[in-house]
Design an enzyme around this catalytic site. Structure first.
Site, PDB file in Angstrom:
ATOM      1  N   GLU A   1       0.831  -1.199   0.000  1.00 32.21           N
ATOM      2  CA  GLU A   1       0.000   0.000   0.000  1.00 32.21           C
ATOM      3  C   GLU A   1       0.864   1.247   0.000  1.00 32.21           C
ATOM      4  OE1 GLU A   1      -2.538  -0.168   3.400  1.00 32.21           O
ATOM      5  OE2 GLU A   1      -3.219  -2.201   2.965  1.00 32.21           O
TER       6      GLU A   1
ATOM      7  N   CYS B   1      -2.615   1.829   7.942  1.00 30.76           N
ATOM      8  CA  CYS B   1      -1.658   0.953   7.278  1.00 30.76           C
ATOM      9  C   CYS B   1      -2.095  -0.508   7.321  1.00 30.76           C
ATOM     10  CB  CYS B   1      -0.300   1.120   7.957  1.00 30.76           C
ATOM     11  SG  CYS B   1       0.979   0.140   7.222  1.00 30.76           S
TER      12      CYS B   1
END
EC number: 2.1.1.192
Length: 356
Positions: A93, A337
């Site tokens: 990501e 996250c």
């Protein structure tokens, strides 16, 4: 034709010039390639229209080193989260965070994370591998490409522990500065602390900001939240931080995620102020960045009430600690996250390519 430095993304200007000469081309072709790689953000050498057509055709099989965007989610505040698929099928990501005056990229340094912080979505997924240089740089270029504007700031606060991939991360910092043109003082490296690595970082002659993730004001609570802290006593971590600040001349930001009822009580604020006093009394410059928790499905922690956050700030300021509260971005788009990767894998009927 001899093999090129692969992938091309991550190669320096000097290396690209040398490579061009090795291919029988003038050195300025390497300069052109450098510009197209780092400033135009090409994904294929076929896009380099200044190259002779015959040479472009000869180079068509040479990978640049860009990753595929498999998912893009934009939140109401303009934050954009990207799920990138690497050449081996692994997923990472990265997040683009825009404001009127800056564009910040939150980059990952590993696939997953071995630190296993129990409030973190990435920590719940385990560790796969370190990222390579081009996979880190690609994240910044992906955000620039999507937003159509230059990235001004980079924070190594995505998936992974940067100091467990220290050599590649430092390479990336230098390339972000020298090749892409981002000032080192606009780059932040965040770490939960790895024994012997902060002193090592202090010797690398960098002008970045170091952000140390404390998340607790005492050793017992910190070990509960961050299992790896058992191998790095809090007093030793603070001592290394103090030495880093005195050696580098750079301020350290201490990151502190506020978890409702866990580490956000008045006693915790006072303990934190006392803990940091030993560093500040030695002349080191420090700052506390409070982060109200962004809840995840994988952990039973909650975001504290704003009045609790305000009281924590007041108590730190009362003890003469510089403090700010980070504005949480992307709350409506799984921006914490590891959340996007986890939800994507859960929704996928089959594993991503290259995964078992």
């Amino acid at each position: 034709m001899s093999a090129p430095p692969l992938p091309l993304l991550g190669q320096s200007l000097a290396a690209l010039k040398d490579w061009a000469v090795e291919q029988g081309q003038p050195a300025y072709r390497g300069q052109q390639l450098h510009t197209w790689l780092y400033h135009k953000g090409i994904r294929s050498l076929q896009e380099v229209t200044v190259f002779p057509k015959a040479w472009r055709e000869a180079l068509q099989e040479y990978p640049v080193g860009r990753s595929q965007v498999v998912q893009r989610i934009e939140s109401r505040d303009g934050t954009v989260k990207f799920l990138l698929q690497l050449a081996d099928g692994e997923l990472i990501e990265t997040v683009g965070i825009p404001t009127a005056r800056r564009l910040t990229v939150c980059v990952s340094s590993q696939v997953g994370c071995p630190m296993a912080c129990n409030f973190c979505a990435t920590g719940k997924m385990g560790y796969r591998r370190n990222l390579k240089l081009h996979e880190i740089l690609d994240q910044v270029l992906t955000v620039q490409e999507d937003f159509g504007r230059r990235v001004s700031h980079v924070v190594f606060m995505g998936m992974g522990e940067p100091l467990l991939n220290r050599d590649t991360v430092v390479q990336a910092i230098r390339s972000l500065n020298q090749d892409i043109g981002i000032g080192q003082r606009h780059i932040t490296l965040s770490t939960v602390g790895v024994p012997r690595q902060i002193p090592w970082l202090a010797q690398q002659d960098l002008q970045i900001t170091l952000a140390v993730s404390l998340h607790a004001p005492n050793q017992e609570l910190r070990q509960q939240l961050i299992p790896s802290a058992a191998h790095y006593p809090l007093d030793a971590l603070i001592q290394d931080c103090r030495d880093y600040m005195l050696c580098s001349g750079r301020r350290i930001s201490f990151e502190y995620t506020l978890l409702a009822g866990v580490n956000d009580l008045p006693i915790h604020a006072r303990q934190l102020a006392h803990l940091l006093r030993q560093a500040s009394q030695a002349g080191a410059r420090l700052h506390v960045n409070l982060i109200p928790y962004n809840p995840i499905a994988e952990a039973d922690y909650q975001r504290p009430h704003p009045t609790r956050v305000a009281e924590f700030v007041r108590l730190l300021e009362e003890h003469h600690v510089q403090v700010s509260v980070r504005q949480t971005r992307g709350l409506d788009s799984n921006a914490a996250c590891g959340q996007l990767r986890g939800s994507f894998l859960r929704a996928s009927p089959e594993p991503a390519p290259g995964r078992s």
